[in-house]
Design a protein around this motif. Structure first.
Motif, PDB file in Angstrom:
ATOM      1  N   CYS A   5       0.819  -1.212   0.000  1.00  0.00           N
ATOM      2  CA  CYS A   5       0.000   0.000   0.000  1.00  0.00           C
ATOM      3  C   CYS A   5       0.854   1.265   0.000  1.00  0.00           C
ATOM      4  O   CYS A   5       1.920   1.315   0.616  1.00  0.00           O
ATOM      5  CB  CYS A   5      -0.907   0.036   1.231  1.00  0.00           C
ATOM      6  SG  CYS A   5      -1.885  -1.453   1.461  1.00  0.00           S
ATOM      7  N   LEU A   6       0.329   2.285  -0.669  1.00  0.00           N
ATOM      8  CA  LEU A   6       0.901   3.622  -0.625  1.00  0.00           C
ATOM      9  C   LEU A   6      -0.203   4.568  -0.155  1.00  0.00           C
ATOM     10  O   LEU A   6      -1.304   4.572  -0.720  1.00  0.00           O
ATOM     11  CB  LEU A   6       1.401   4.033  -2.009  1.00  0.00           C
ATOM     12  CG  LEU A   6       1.976   5.437  -2.158  1.00  0.00           C
ATOM     13  CD1 LEU A   6       3.166   5.655  -1.233  1.00  0.00           C
ATOM     14  CD2 LEU A   6       2.377   5.695  -3.611  1.00  0.00           C
ATOM     15  N   ILE A   8      -1.439   8.412   0.425  1.00  0.00           N
ATOM     16  CA  ILE A   8      -1.160   9.768  -0.062  1.00  0.00           C
ATOM     17  C   ILE A   8      -2.217  10.716   0.481  1.00  0.00           C
ATOM     18  O   ILE A   8      -3.402  10.605   0.153  1.00  0.00           O
ATOM     19  CB  ILE A   8      -1.163   9.816  -1.604  1.00  0.00           C
ATOM     20  CG1 ILE A   8      -0.265   8.728  -2.192  1.00  0.00           C
ATOM     21  CG2 ILE A   8      -0.731  11.192  -2.095  1.00  0.00           C
ATOM     22  CD1 ILE A   8      -0.375   8.591  -3.696  1.00  0.00           C
ATOM     23  N   ALA A  37       0.740  14.072  -4.191  1.00  0.00           N
ATOM     24  CA  ALA A  37       0.752  13.136  -5.318  1.00  0.00           C
ATOM     25  C   ALA A  37       2.085  13.196  -6.055  1.00  0.00           C
ATOM     26  O   ALA A  37       2.605  12.165  -6.513  1.00  0.00           O
ATOM     27  CB  ALA A  37      -0.395  13.465  -6.269  1.00  0.00           C
ATOM     28  N   SER A  40       4.676  11.037  -4.505  1.00  0.00           N
ATOM     29  CA  SER A  40       4.445   9.601  -4.656  1.00  0.00           C
ATOM     30  C   SER A  40       4.913   9.060  -6.002  1.00  0.00           C
ATOM     31  O   SER A  40       5.129   7.861  -6.153  1.00  0.00           O
ATOM     32  CB  SER A  40       2.957   9.300  -4.499  1.00  0.00           C
ATOM     33  OG  SER A  40       2.215   9.771  -5.612  1.00  0.00           O
ATOM     34  N   MET A  44       6.371   5.210  -6.924  1.00  0.00           N
ATOM     35  CA  MET A  44       5.675   4.271  -7.795  1.00  0.00           C
ATOM     36  C   MET A  44       6.539   3.819  -8.971  1.00  0.00           C
ATOM     37  O   MET A  44       6.256   2.805  -9.604  1.00  0.00           O
ATOM     38  CB  MET A  44       4.368   4.892  -8.295  1.00  0.00           C
ATOM     39  CG  MET A  44       3.364   5.126  -7.168  1.00  0.00           C
ATOM     40  SD  MET A  44       1.703   5.499  -7.751  1.00  0.00           S
ATOM     41  CE  MET A  44       1.206   3.945  -8.470  1.00  0.00           C
ATOM     42  N   ILE A  49       3.235  -1.277  -6.167  1.00  0.00           N
ATOM     43  CA  ILE A  49       2.127  -0.792  -5.354  1.00  0.00           C
ATOM     44  C   ILE A  49       0.846  -1.462  -5.837  1.00  0.00           C
ATOM     45  O   ILE A  49       0.487  -1.368  -7.009  1.00  0.00           O
ATOM     46  CB  ILE A  49       1.990   0.744  -5.443  1.00  0.00           C
ATOM     47  CG1 ILE A  49       3.296   1.435  -5.013  1.00  0.00           C
ATOM     48  CG2 ILE A  49       0.810   1.216  -4.599  1.00  0.00           C
ATOM     49  CD1 ILE A  49       3.700   1.162  -3.577  1.00  0.00           C
ATOM     50  N   LEU A  52      -3.706   1.995  -3.449  1.00  0.00           N
ATOM     51  CA  LEU A  52      -3.512   3.383  -3.047  1.00  0.00           C
ATOM     52  C   LEU A  52      -4.624   3.817  -2.104  1.00  0.00           C
ATOM     53  O   LEU A  52      -5.800   3.605  -2.386  1.00  0.00           O
ATOM     54  CB  LEU A  52      -3.550   4.304  -4.270  1.00  0.00           C
ATOM     55  CG  LEU A  52      -2.396   4.289  -5.258  1.00  0.00           C
ATOM     56  CD1 LEU A  52      -2.713   5.232  -6.417  1.00  0.00           C
ATOM     57  CD2 LEU A  52      -1.100   4.706  -4.586  1.00  0.00           C
ATOM     58  N   LEU A  54      -5.842   7.242  -1.350  1.00  0.00           N
ATOM     59  CA  LEU A  54      -5.553   8.472  -2.073  1.00  0.00           C
ATOM     60  C   LEU A  54      -6.517   9.594  -1.713  1.00  0.00           C
ATOM     61  O   LEU A  54      -7.729   9.503  -1.949  1.00  0.00           O
ATOM     62  CB  LEU A  54      -5.627   8.176  -3.579  1.00  0.00           C
ATOM     63  CG  LEU A  54      -5.315   9.308  -4.549  1.00  0.00           C
ATOM     64  CD1 LEU A  54      -3.912   9.860  -4.323  1.00  0.00           C
ATOM     65  CD2 LEU A  54      -5.458   8.810  -5.981  1.00  0.00           C
ATOM     66  N   LEU A  67      -4.515  10.171 -10.478  1.00  0.00           N
ATOM     67  CA  LEU A  67      -4.907   8.830 -10.917  1.00  0.00           C
ATOM     68  C   LEU A  67      -5.024   8.764 -12.434  1.00  0.00           C
ATOM     69  O   LEU A  67      -4.666   7.753 -13.049  1.00  0.00           O
ATOM     70  CB  LEU A  67      -6.229   8.434 -10.261  1.00  0.00           C
ATOM     71  CG  LEU A  67      -6.698   6.989 -10.515  1.00  0.00           C
ATOM     72  CD1 LEU A  67      -5.678   5.982  -9.990  1.00  0.00           C
ATOM     73  CD2 LEU A  67      -8.057   6.754  -9.867  1.00  0.00           C
ATOM     74  N   VAL A  76      -7.656   1.473  -5.885  1.00  0.00           N
ATOM     75  CA  VAL A  76      -7.673   2.782  -5.222  1.00  0.00           C
ATOM     76  C   VAL A  76      -8.845   2.870  -4.248  1.00  0.00           C
ATOM     77  O   VAL A  76      -9.980   2.513  -4.592  1.00  0.00           O
ATOM     78  CB  VAL A  76      -7.789   3.927  -6.248  1.00  0.00           C
ATOM     79  CG1 VAL A  76      -7.891   5.272  -5.537  1.00  0.00           C
ATOM     80  CG2 VAL A  76      -6.606   3.918  -7.194  1.00  0.00           C
TER      81      VAL A  76
END
Length: 244
Positions: A5-6, A8, A37, A40, A44, A49, A52, A54, A67, A76
């Motif tokens: 997972c990321l 943001i 963003a 990130s 990526m 990943i 997200l 987000l 995105l 997402v």
């Protein structure tokens, strides 16, 4: 395998909360947290990943705009304080939409949607590989069927028969048109009013039929145009010239 997972969000409190809650879910692994963003993007490029978290409203580049820059976006879950963004978020195939102030219950519900999609993150790749499935009711049971196992589907009055290479046909009370709407068009095509076929199973076709190995499926005259396009974009053997 865990979902990498990321997170943001330009709100440090939200970053801390999502990171903490993610650590409570065994299937999740937080790779990094970012406050924009733009920050990130570098992550990526070098990290796999799969999911997200987000935020939508961020300075410089919104989550929705970010995105749209991704050619192969991961799953997402959007985060925002504004409910009016929900429609646009789901248009971008977001799995879910978390509205601030966040709750642990709602977070877990969103995460479970991701885990239950049938997607399987694969180690060593920069993208997640998906094996999609459907749950269908047949013989008083709810049956899971993987889309990549389907060879073709046949209409039988108020029912359909789903043929796979593995088992006897699965009989479902459903119209062919309704079932077609559930299938991804990049994988399946309607070739006749009574038949849908898996595109990758096609070995040859003529003006009159489509071959799936030794199986011959009639090709309706109203569907010939799409086969002209198909022959240009897929490695399908044309047994004789198609006259369109």
């Amino acid at each position: 395998m865990r979902w990498r997972c990321l997170i943001i969000d330009d709100d440090p409190i939200i970053l801390k909360i999502i990171k903490k809650w993610s650590s409570m879910v065994e299937q999740l692994e937080v790779v990094a947290v970012c406050n924009s963003a733009l920050q990130s993007m570098e992550i990526m490029k070098t990290e796999r990943i799969d999911l997200l978290f987000l935020d939508i409203e961020m300075p410089e580049l919104s989550g929705i705009s970010f995105l749209r820059t991704l050619q192969n976006p991961p799953k997402v879950i959007f985060i925002t304080a504004y409910a009016e963004f929900a429609a646009e978020a789901f248009d971008l195939n977001a799995v879910d939409f978390l509205l601030k102030p966040l709750s642990l219950e709602r977070f877990l519900k969103a995460v479970n949607k991701v885990i239950d999609t049938g997607s399987a993150p694969v180690e060593g790749l920069n993208i997640s590989v998906e094996r999609e499935w459907l749950y269908l009711k047949a013989n008083r049971k709810t049956v899971k069927i993987f889309l990549d196992e389907i060879v073709y589907v046949e209409s039988a009055k108020d029912y359909i028969k789903i043929y796979t290479q593995l088992n006897a046909p699965l009989v479902i009370k459903c119209s062919l048109t309704a079932f077609e709407a559930k299938l991804p068009h990049k994988l399946f095509a309607r070739v006749h009013r009574s038949f849908i076929v898996a595109i990758n199973r096609i070995t040859a076709f003529t003006n009159y039929d489509v071959e799936l190995g030794k199986i011959e499926i009639p090709l309706g005259r109203h569907y010939l145009a799409q086969w002209k396009r198909l022959s240009k974009t897929n490695k399908v053997l044309v047994k004789q010239p198609i006259l369109l």
